[in-house]
Design a protein around this motif. Structure first.
Motif, PDB file in Angstrom:
ATOM      1  N   THR A   1       0.702  -1.181   0.056  1.00 40.81           N
ATOM      2  CA  THR A   1      -0.127  -0.081   0.032  1.00 40.81           C
ATOM      3  C   THR A   1       1.086   1.137  -0.181  1.00 40.81           C
ATOM      4  OG1 THR A   1      -1.672  -1.371   1.166  1.00 40.81           O
ATOM      5  CG2 THR A   1      -1.777   1.099   1.164  1.00 40.81           C
TER       6      THR A   1
ATOM      7  N   VAL B   1      -9.021   8.837  -8.397  1.00 39.16           N
ATOM      8  CA  VAL B   1      -8.353   7.610  -8.159  1.00 39.16           C
ATOM      9  C   VAL B   1      -9.473   6.408  -7.892  1.00 39.16           C
ATOM     10  CG1 VAL B   1      -6.916   5.978  -6.371  1.00 39.16           C
ATOM     11  CG2 VAL B   1      -6.302   8.489  -6.743  1.00 39.16           C
TER      12      VAL B   1
ATOM     13  N   SER C   1     -10.307   2.587  -7.385  1.00 36.73           N
ATOM     14  CA  SER C   1      -9.626   1.203  -6.914  1.00 36.73           C
ATOM     15  C   SER C   1     -10.530  -0.008  -6.566  1.00 36.73           C
ATOM     16  CB  SER C   1      -8.766   1.744  -5.547  1.00 36.73           C
ATOM     17  OG  SER C   1      -8.120   0.492  -4.847  1.00 36.73           O
ATOM     18  N   THR C   2     -10.033  -1.159  -6.801  1.00 40.42           N
ATOM     19  CA  THR C   2     -10.630  -2.304  -6.381  1.00 40.42           C
ATOM     20  C   THR C   2     -10.080  -2.852  -4.913  1.00 40.42           C
ATOM     21  OG1 THR C   2      -9.161  -3.868  -7.553  1.00 40.42           O
ATOM     22  CG2 THR C   2     -11.177  -3.188  -8.762  1.00 40.42           C
ATOM     23  N   ASP C   3      -8.807  -2.281  -4.588  1.00 41.99           N
ATOM     24  CA  ASP C   3      -8.440  -2.459  -3.351  1.00 41.99           C
ATOM     25  C   ASP C   3      -9.091  -1.464  -2.327  1.00 41.99           C
ATOM     26  OD1 ASP C   3      -6.134  -3.729  -1.630  1.00 41.99           O
ATOM     27  OD2 ASP C   3      -5.808  -1.434  -1.359  1.00 41.99           O
TER      28      ASP C   3
ATOM     29  N   ILE D   1      -6.260   1.172  -0.151  1.00 45.14           N
ATOM     30  CA  ILE D   1      -5.557   2.341  -0.864  1.00 45.14           C
ATOM     31  C   ILE D   1      -6.617   3.640  -0.623  1.00 45.14           C
ATOM     32  CG2 ILE D   1      -5.113   3.569  -3.166  1.00 45.14           C
ATOM     33  CD1 ILE D   1      -3.079   1.029  -2.393  1.00 45.14           C
TER      34      ILE D   1
ATOM     35  N   THR E   1     -11.318  10.004  -4.537  1.00 46.13           N
ATOM     36  CA  THR E   1     -10.982   8.505  -4.400  1.00 46.13           C
ATOM     37  C   THR E   1     -12.251   7.821  -4.170  1.00 46.13           C
ATOM     38  OG1 THR E   1      -8.881   9.204  -3.342  1.00 46.13           O
ATOM     39  CG2 THR E   1      -9.648   6.955  -3.311  1.00 46.13           C
TER      40      THR E   1
ATOM     41  N   TYR F   1     -13.547   3.493  -3.829  1.00 45.68           N
ATOM     42  CA  TYR F   1     -13.522   2.139  -4.019  1.00 45.68           C
ATOM     43  C   TYR F   1     -14.614   1.610  -4.835  1.00 45.68           C
ATOM     44  CZ  TYR F   1     -13.807  -2.415  -2.040  1.00 45.68           C
ATOM     45  OH  TYR F   1     -13.607  -3.878  -1.671  1.00 45.68           O
TER      46      TYR F   1
ATOM     47  N   VAL G   1      -6.256   1.594  -9.690  1.00 43.35           N
ATOM     48  CA  VAL G   1      -5.717   0.711  -9.056  1.00 43.35           C
ATOM     49  C   VAL G   1      -6.409  -0.712  -8.998  1.00 43.35           C
ATOM     50  CG1 VAL G   1      -4.823  -0.025  -6.809  1.00 43.35           C
ATOM     51  CG2 VAL G   1      -4.878   2.425  -7.723  1.00 43.35           C
ATOM     52  N   ARG G   2      -5.698  -1.854  -9.523  1.00 40.52           N
ATOM     53  CA  ARG G   2      -6.365  -3.192  -9.449  1.00 40.52           C
ATOM     54  C   ARG G   2      -5.795  -4.054  -8.540  1.00 40.52           C
ATOM     55  NH1 ARG G   2      -6.342  -1.307 -15.108  1.00 40.52           N
ATOM     56  NH2 ARG G   2      -8.325  -0.994 -15.955  1.00 40.52           N
TER      57      ARG G   2
ATOM     58  N   LEU H   1      -0.766  -6.318  -7.224  1.00 43.04           N
ATOM     59  CA  LEU H   1      -1.558  -5.012  -7.459  1.00 43.04           C
ATOM     60  C   LEU H   1      -0.955  -4.294  -8.702  1.00 43.04           C
ATOM     61  CD1 LEU H   1      -3.009  -2.496  -4.998  1.00 43.04           C
ATOM     62  CD2 LEU H   1      -1.322  -1.669  -6.616  1.00 43.04           C
TER      63      LEU H   1
ATOM     64  N   VAL I   1      -1.272  -0.359 -11.134  1.00 41.95           N
ATOM     65  CA  VAL I   1      -1.685   0.741 -11.187  1.00 41.95           C
ATOM     66  C   VAL I   1      -1.340   1.371 -12.471  1.00 41.95           C
ATOM     67  CG1 VAL I   1      -1.613   3.255  -9.859  1.00 41.95           C
ATOM     68  CG2 VAL I   1      -1.106   0.988  -8.411  1.00 41.95           C
TER      69      VAL I   1
END
Length: 490
Positions: free
Chosen positions: A367, A384, A386-388, A391, A405, A407, A427-428, A484, A486
Motif C-alpha cells: 500500500t 483514484v 481502486s478495487t483494493d 488504498i 478517491t 473504492y 488501481v487493480r 496489484l 496501477v
C-alpha cells in the motif's frame, strides 16, 4: 518470553504496518440501508445473522475507531492480548511438566518454552491483527489457565466465563467446547450435578450473543457460509491449514518443505503425550483441542488464521514433549529437536518481512508504495479508482482538495464530471468483492468510458507473489504474479 515475542513481532514488521482489507471491516463494518453506525444497530445487525460473526469483536473495534483510537494502538492492544495468551499457556505447560514428579522444571526446559512460545510463527504473523483472532486466543488461554491452575471449585467454575465469551467472539468456539466436554465427561469422568448446572448456566449467560448469532446464521446463511469458507475440498483444506498453523501463513506453498521437520516432531509429540493408563491426564485436553482443526480441515475449510488460538497450544505440547529429553539426560537431542522446531519460525519471520511467499495475498499489498507512486505522479485534479479497499482508506485519511478517491464506484461524487480530471489512477487488486462478476463488469465499463480519450502514460506493478504459478496449478484459480497494478491516464 514476552520480550522475545514482541521483538520477533517487530522484526517481522508487525504492529506498525498498514491495515489489510478485512481489518477495515472490523473498524468500519458495512451496514445495509436502514442501519446506522450506532452500537445498537451494529449489535442488532450482527445478532440477526447479518454477518457470520457474533457482535462483540466488531463492537470493540468500531467503538475504538469512533473515539479516534489509531490503528497502531489497536494493534498494540491485540499484541498485548496475544502476549498474555502465550504467557498463560506457557505457565500451563510448565505446571504440567512440574506435576509429572520426574524432576524440578530446570533452566533448559524453561529456555525451550521461551523459544517455542516467543517465536511461534502463527502468533508472530497474526498476533497484532485488528480482528477477532487475538481476542479468541486470549479467551481460550484464560479458560485453560482457570481450569488447569485454579485448584478450586470456584476457579474451575470461573473458566465458564471466558469459554462463553469465546463463542460470542467467534462461532468456531465449538472446536474448543466439544474437546472440553469429551475430556471432562468421558476421560476425566468429573460429572457433578451442582457443578455442571452452575458451570453451563454461567457459560450460557456469556455465550448468549454468540448463540443468538449462531441460530440466525443457521437459519439464513449456512449454505452461503459453507460455500465461501469450506468449498475447496479436504486436500486443499488440510494443506492450507497445516502450512498456516506451522508456518504462520508466511511460508508459502513453494517452500512448504521447511515445516516438514516440525510437523514430524509435532506428530511424535502428540503420540507420546497419550497416556492410555491415565485417561484423565490433563495433557489429553491439549491434544483434543489441537484435534479440533482436523474436522475443519477435512471439511475443506482453508482459513488457517482462524486457528491462531492453537499456536500456543501447539507450543505447549511441543514443550511437554521436549522437556522429557532433559529429564532423561538427552539434552543434546532435545536442543537439536528444538532447533528443528524453531527454524521454520525464523524463516516465517523473514518471509513476513519480505511478503513474497504469503498464502494470504491481501496481507502483503504494498500500500505504501502505491500511495507514494500516486503522490509523485499526480498533476492537477486527480481521480483514484481502486478495487483494493485499503488504498482509498489511506488516501482519505489525508484528504486533498484536488483529489477524489473511490473504492470501486461507491463514491458517486467522483463521477459527476470525470472529464475535468487531469490525472486518473486505476488501481487493480484482487479482493473479496472482486468475486462479484457484476461489480467487476461495471467497474471495467466505467474505467473504459472515463479513459477512452486519454493515454496511459505510466504504470507500476507492485507486490510479487513467487508462488503464483503453483497456486494457479493447485487451485485452478488464476493468480497473477503481481499482487496489484496501477495505471496512470492523462
Amino acid at each position: 518470553m514476552a520480550v522475545l515475542y514482541i521483538v520477533a513481532s517487530a522484526a517481522a514488521g508487525r504492529v506498525w504496518r498498514l491495515p489489510f482489507d478485512d481489518e477495515l471491516l472490523a473498524m468500519v463494518p458495512p451496514l445495509p440501508a436502514g442501519f446506522s453506525d450506532s452500537a445498537w444497530d451494529l449489535a442488532r445487525f450482527y445478532l440477526n445473522g447479518g454477518n457470520i460473526h457474533p457482535p462483540l469483536t466488531v463492537l470493540y473495534f468500531s467503538i475504538l475507531h469512533s473515539f479516534g483510537v489509531s490503528e497502531w494502538v489497536m494493534r498494540l492492544g491485540s499484541l498485548a492480548m496475544m502476549t498474555l495468551a502465550l504467557a498463560l499457556w506457557q505457565l500451563v505447560a510448565l505446571t504440567l511438566i512440574g506435576e509429572r514428579g520426574e524432576a524440578p522444571v530446570g533452566a533448559t526446559p524453561r529456555l525451550v518454552a521461551v523459544l517455542l512460545f516467543g517465536l511461534s510463527p502463527a502468533a508472530v504473523g497474526l498476533g497484532d491483527a485488528i480482528r477477532w483472532y487475538p481476542q479468541f486466543a486470549l479467551l481460550v488461554a484464560l479458560f485453560a489457565a482457570l481450569y488447569f491452575l485454579s485448584g478450586t471449585r470456584v476457579g474451575r467454575i470461573a473458566s465458564a466465563v471466558p469459554l462463553g465469551l469465546a463463542i460470542s467472539i467467534n462461532l468456531i468456539a465449538p472446536l474448543v467446547i466439544l474437546p472440553f466436554a469429551i475430556y471432562r465427561y468421558l476421560l476425566e469422568r468429573a460429572w457433578r450435578a451442582s457443578f455442571e448446572m452452575a458451570y453451563w448456566a454461567i457459560f450460557a449467560l456469556f455465550a448468549a450473543p454468540g448463540l443468538y448469532t449462531a441460530i440466525s446464521v443457521l437459519r439464513y446463511k449456512l449454505v452461503a457460509v459453507w460455500a465461501s469458507k469450506c468449498a475447496r475440498g479436504p486436500l486443499v483444506g488440510i494443506a492450507s491449514d497445516v502450512i498456516g498453523v506451522f508456518g504462520g501463513s508466511a511460508i508459502g506453498i513453494g517452500e512448504a518443505w521447511v515445516v516438514i521437520p516440525v510437523i514430524a516432531i509435532a506428530a511424535a509429540a502428540v503420540v507420546t503425550q497419550i497416556d492410555w493408563r491415565a485417561p484423565a491426564c490433563r495433557n489429553h485436553l491439549l491434544l483434543l483441542m489441537l484435534g479440533g482443526m482436523v474436522p475443519a480441515a477435512v471439511a475443506g475449510c482453508d482459513e488457517s488464521r482462524m486457528f491462531l488460538y492453537m499456536a500456543p497450544i501447539l507450543a505447549a505440547v511441543l514443550t511437554l514433549f521436549l522437556a522429557r529429553y532433559a529429564v532423561s539426560g538427552a539434552t543434546g537431542r532435545m536442543l537439536l529437536l528444538t532447533a528443528c522446531t524453531v527454524f521454520p519460525s525464523l524463516v516465517a519471520i523473514g518471509e513476513l518481512r519480505a511478503g513474497i511467499h504469503s498464502t494470504e495475498r491481501n496481507w502483503t499489498v504494498p500500500t505504501a508504495d502505491v500511495i507514494d507512486f500516486i503522490d509523485r505522479n499526480e498533476s492537477g485534479d486527480t481521480l483514484v479508482m481502486s478495487t483494493d479497499a485499503v488504498i482509498p482508506w489511506e488516501l482519505e485519511k489525508r484528504p486533498e482538495p484536488h483529489r477524489c478517491t473511490s473504492y470501486f464506484l461507491y463514491n458517486q461524487a467522483c463521477f459527476a464530471d470525470p472529464q475535468h480530471y487531469r490525472s486518473i489512477f486505476i488501481v487493480r487488486a484482487y479482493g473479496d468483492r472482486s468475486q462479484s462478476v457484476r461489480l467487476m463488469q461495471r467497474f471495467v465499463a466505467r474505467v473504459a468510458e472515463i479513459t477512452r480519450s486519454r493515454d496511459r502514460v505510466a504504470g507500476v506493478r507492485a507486490g510479487h507473489d513467487t508462488d503464483s504459478r503453483l497456486k494457479t496449478k493447485l487451485t485452478g484459480v488464476p493468480h497473477d504474479q503481481f499482487i496489484l497494478t496501477v495505471d496512470l491516464y492523462r
